[in-house]
Design a protein around this motif. Structure first.
Motif, PDB file in Angstrom:
ATOM      1  N   UNK A 142       0.841  -1.196   0.000  1.00 36.77           N
ATOM      2  CA  UNK A 142       0.000   0.000   0.000  1.00 36.77           C
ATOM      3  C   UNK A 142       0.879   1.250   0.000  1.00 36.77           C
ATOM      4  N   UNK A 143       0.265   2.379  -0.314  1.00 44.06           N
ATOM      5  CA  UNK A 143       0.892   3.692  -0.194  1.00 44.06           C
ATOM      6  C   UNK A 143       0.343   4.375   1.056  1.00 44.06           C
ATOM      7  N   UNK A 144       1.203   5.046   1.790  1.00 45.74           N
ATOM      8  CA  UNK A 144       0.759   5.932   2.864  1.00 45.74           C
ATOM      9  C   UNK A 144       1.222   7.339   2.523  1.00 45.74           C
ATOM     10  N   UNK A 145       0.312   8.277   2.620  1.00 43.27           N
ATOM     11  CA  UNK A 145       0.639   9.678   2.363  1.00 43.27           C
ATOM     12  C   UNK A 145       0.172  10.527   3.529  1.00 43.27           C
ATOM     13  N   UNK A 146       0.849  11.622   3.783  1.00 40.84           N
ATOM     14  CA  UNK A 146       0.555  12.472   4.930  1.00 40.84           C
ATOM     15  C   UNK A 146      -0.415  13.590   4.533  1.00 40.84           C
ATOM     16  N   UNK A 147      -1.305  13.978   5.440  1.00 39.90           N
ATOM     17  CA  UNK A 147      -2.264  15.048   5.127  1.00 39.90           C
ATOM     18  C   UNK A 147      -1.635  16.431   5.291  1.00 39.90           C
ATOM     19  N   UNK A 148      -0.613  16.697   4.497  1.00 41.18           N
ATOM     20  CA  UNK A 148       0.089  17.974   4.600  1.00 41.18           C
ATOM     21  C   UNK A 148      -0.643  19.047   3.791  1.00 41.18           C
ATOM     22  N   UNK A 149      -0.303  20.289   4.044  1.00 42.07           N
ATOM     23  CA  UNK A 149      -0.861  21.407   3.304  1.00 42.07           C
ATOM     24  C   UNK A 149      -0.346  21.350   1.865  1.00 42.07           C
ATOM     25  N   UNK A 150      -1.258  21.313   0.917  1.00 42.22           N
ATOM     26  CA  UNK A 150      -0.879  21.190  -0.486  1.00 42.22           C
ATOM     27  C   UNK A 150      -0.019  22.353  -0.966  1.00 42.22           C
ATOM     28  N   UNK A 151      -0.087  23.486  -0.274  1.00 39.45           N
ATOM     29  CA  UNK A 151       0.704  24.649  -0.684  1.00 39.45           C
ATOM     30  C   UNK A 151       2.169  24.491  -0.325  1.00 39.45           C
ATOM     31  N   UNK A 152       2.471  23.593   0.628  1.00 41.05           N
ATOM     32  CA  UNK A 152       3.867  23.329   0.991  1.00 41.05           C
ATOM     33  C   UNK A 152       3.939  21.905   1.536  1.00 41.05           C
ATOM     34  N   UNK A 153       4.032  20.955   0.621  1.00 37.17           N
ATOM     35  CA  UNK A 153       3.903  19.543   0.973  1.00 37.17           C
ATOM     36  C   UNK A 153       5.243  18.848   1.189  1.00 37.17           C
ATOM     37  N   UNK A 154       6.336  19.582   1.045  1.00 35.60           N
ATOM     38  CA  UNK A 154       7.652  18.958   1.094  1.00 35.60           C
ATOM     39  C   UNK A 154       8.038  18.573   2.526  1.00 35.60           C
ATOM     40  N   UNK A 155       8.453  17.312   2.700  1.00 40.00           N
ATOM     41  CA  UNK A 155       8.989  16.809   3.962  1.00 40.00           C
ATOM     42  C   UNK A 155      10.368  16.229   3.692  1.00 40.00           C
ATOM     43  N   UNK A 156      11.307  16.451   4.618  1.00 40.61           N
ATOM     44  CA  UNK A 156      12.589  15.789   4.438  1.00 40.61           C
ATOM     45  C   UNK A 156      12.515  14.358   4.973  1.00 40.61           C
ATOM     46  N   UNK A 157      13.567  13.581   4.753  1.00 41.26           N
ATOM     47  CA  UNK A 157      13.535  12.167   5.115  1.00 41.26           C
ATOM     48  C   UNK A 157      13.305  11.981   6.606  1.00 41.26           C
ATOM     49  N   UNK A 158      14.040  12.721   7.429  1.00 43.47           N
ATOM     50  CA  UNK A 158      13.914  12.549   8.879  1.00 43.47           C
ATOM     51  C   UNK A 158      12.506  12.887   9.356  1.00 43.47           C
ATOM     52  N   UNK A 159      11.887  13.921   8.788  1.00 45.38           N
ATOM     53  CA  UNK A 159      10.518  14.264   9.169  1.00 45.38           C
ATOM     54  C   UNK A 159       9.566  13.125   8.813  1.00 45.38           C
ATOM     55  N   UNK A 160       9.728  12.560   7.632  1.00 47.28           N
ATOM     56  CA  UNK A 160       8.861  11.464   7.199  1.00 47.28           C
ATOM     57  C   UNK A 160       9.040  10.241   8.097  1.00 47.28           C
ATOM     58  N   UNK A 161      10.292   9.916   8.404  1.00 47.01           N
ATOM     59  CA  UNK A 161      10.563   8.775   9.279  1.00 47.01           C
ATOM     60  C   UNK A 161       9.979   9.027  10.664  1.00 47.01           C
ATOM     61  N   UNK A 162      10.133  10.237  11.167  1.00 47.39           N
ATOM     62  CA  UNK A 162       9.616  10.570  12.494  1.00 47.39           C
ATOM     63  C   UNK A 162       8.101  10.402  12.550  1.00 47.39           C
ATOM     64  N   UNK A 163       7.392  10.904  11.545  1.00 42.46           N
ATOM     65  CA  UNK A 163       5.934  10.794  11.526  1.00 42.46           C
ATOM     66  C   UNK A 163       5.484   9.334  11.489  1.00 42.46           C
ATOM     67  N   UNK A 164       6.124   8.527  10.652  1.00 37.79           N
ATOM     68  CA  UNK A 164       5.731   7.123  10.532  1.00 37.79           C
ATOM     69  C   UNK A 164       6.111   6.340  11.785  1.00 37.79           C
ATOM     70  N   UNK A 165       7.275   6.629  12.346  1.00 33.02           N
ATOM     71  CA  UNK A 165       7.704   5.920  13.556  1.00 33.02           C
ATOM     72  C   UNK A 165       6.800   6.254  14.731  1.00 33.02           C
ATOM     73  N   UNK A 166       6.431   7.526  14.860  1.00 31.79           N
ATOM     74  CA  UNK A 166       5.501   7.924  15.921  1.00 31.79           C
ATOM     75  C   UNK A 166       4.180   7.190  15.764  1.00 31.79           C
ATOM     76  N   UNK A 167       3.636   7.177  14.553  1.00 32.97           N
ATOM     77  CA  UNK A 167       2.333   6.558  14.332  1.00 32.97           C
ATOM     78  C   UNK A 167       2.401   5.056  14.570  1.00 32.97           C
ATOM     79  N   UNK A 168       3.513   4.426  14.153  1.00 33.76           N
ATOM     80  CA  UNK A 168       3.667   2.991  14.420  1.00 33.76           C
ATOM     81  C   UNK A 168       3.629   2.721  15.914  1.00 33.76           C
ATOM     82  N   UNK A 169       4.395   3.477  16.689  1.00 33.78           N
ATOM     83  CA  UNK A 169       4.453   3.229  18.133  1.00 33.78           C
ATOM     84  C   UNK A 169       3.101   3.490  18.793  1.00 33.78           C
ATOM     85  N   UNK A 170       2.412   4.543  18.370  1.00 36.42           N
ATOM     86  CA  UNK A 170       1.101   4.841  18.939  1.00 36.42           C
ATOM     87  C   UNK A 170       0.127   3.701  18.685  1.00 36.42           C
ATOM     88  N   UNK A 171       0.103   3.212  17.442  1.00 36.58           N
ATOM     89  CA  UNK A 171      -0.817   2.127  17.093  1.00 36.58           C
ATOM     90  C   UNK A 171      -0.397   0.827  17.782  1.00 36.58           C
TER      91      UNK A 171
END
Length: 269
Positions: A142-171
């Motif tokens: 599957x694809x997972x995408x973040x609900x970022x603001x379309x006007x500035x959707x750019x995330x760096x690698x560490x930000x993306x990893x942080x968001x996914x790691x946080x969500x994994x641990x929470x779930x």
């Protein structure tokens, strides 16, 4: 703040691997490792890092997450990096011209946590400048995408990893243990072998035409096959069917292969 000198934690059996595809800068790998360590992830896999490995810049940027950096494994290609995984998420912010299911982080990580009872899982992150290629996304479930603001959707690698790691641990911390599977799930290596087998037979028949559409048609098949939650018995059975349909396979005088013997056989329960 630098991290205290603590013993390396034992990895959770349900924790996903973090796969960085063709990362460019050691600093980005290091900050991704730091984000992983924040939430208990330790399995870092690097696919063809541009500046080589190991990297002192990565170690410095990891700010004490040395256990993640030291355990990182390097692979020549994506197929090798995900070969042992049974469920894979591709992260991307760009719309894709493919029939791949797209989920938000909460639902996507809940599915990954559920799949972790059956086998190893992983999350793919792409290059700093343009992310994952379509052929790489096709190999994920599957694809997972973040609900970022379309006007500035750019995330760096560490930000993306942080968001996914946080969500994994929470779930993962709030989820009930999923029931064990009745059959061992197919790994990505199993599914890749099935896709390659099917594509090779179709090529021989001239199925992929017109020629300028062949690459896209092959990718669509890989996408379809990768989406399914196969178990190993199902893949063996289908490989046996393909071997039987192959005129070259039927013509040989060798004894039937295990794949061929699997055709029509009911999986043990």
């Amino acid at each position: 703040m630098s991290a205290p000198d603590l013993p390396s934690p034992s990895p959770s059996p349900s924790a996903p691997a973090v796969v960085l595809v063709a990362p460019q800068l050691g600093e980005n790998i290091g900050t991704a490792a730091r984000a992983m360590a924040n939430f208990g992830l330790t399995d870092l896999r690097l696919v063809a890092p541009r500046d080589g490995w190991p990297s002192e810049r990565a170690r410095a940027a990891a700010s004490g997450a040395d256990h993640v950096v030291d355990a990182a494994r390097v692979y020549d290609d994506l197929d090798a990096a995900i070969a042992d995984l049974t469920f894979v998420i591709a992260t991307t912010r760009r719309p894709r011209d493919m029939t791949k299911r797209v989920e938000g982080p909460a639902d996507g990580l809940a599915e990954l946590v559920g799949a972790s009872a059956a086998g190893r899982t992983g999350i793919l992150f792409g290059r700093e400048r343009w992310g994952l290629q379509n052929d790489e996304v096709a190999r994920a479930n599957i694809i997972v995408t973040f609900p970022v603001d379309a006007r500035f959707a750019s995330l760096n690698i560490a930000q993306s990893v942080l968001l996914m790691a946080y969500e994994w641990r929470r779930v993962a911390l709030g989820a009930a243990p999923p029931p064990p599977p009745r059959q061992p799930p197919a790994t990505r290596e199993d599914v890749t072998g099935l896709c390659s087998h099917l594509v090779s037979l179709l090529r021989a028949t001239g199925y992929f035409r017109p020629p300028h559409m062949a690459e896209r048609m092959e990718r669509n098949l890989v996408t379809i096959m990768s989406d399914a939650r196969w178990d190993r018995q199902q893949v063996r059975t289908l490989r046996g069917v393909l071997a039987h349909l192959d005129p070259r396979g039927r013509a040989r005088a060798d004894p039937p292969s295990p794949d061929e013997e699997a055709v029509g056989r009911t999986a043990d329960t």
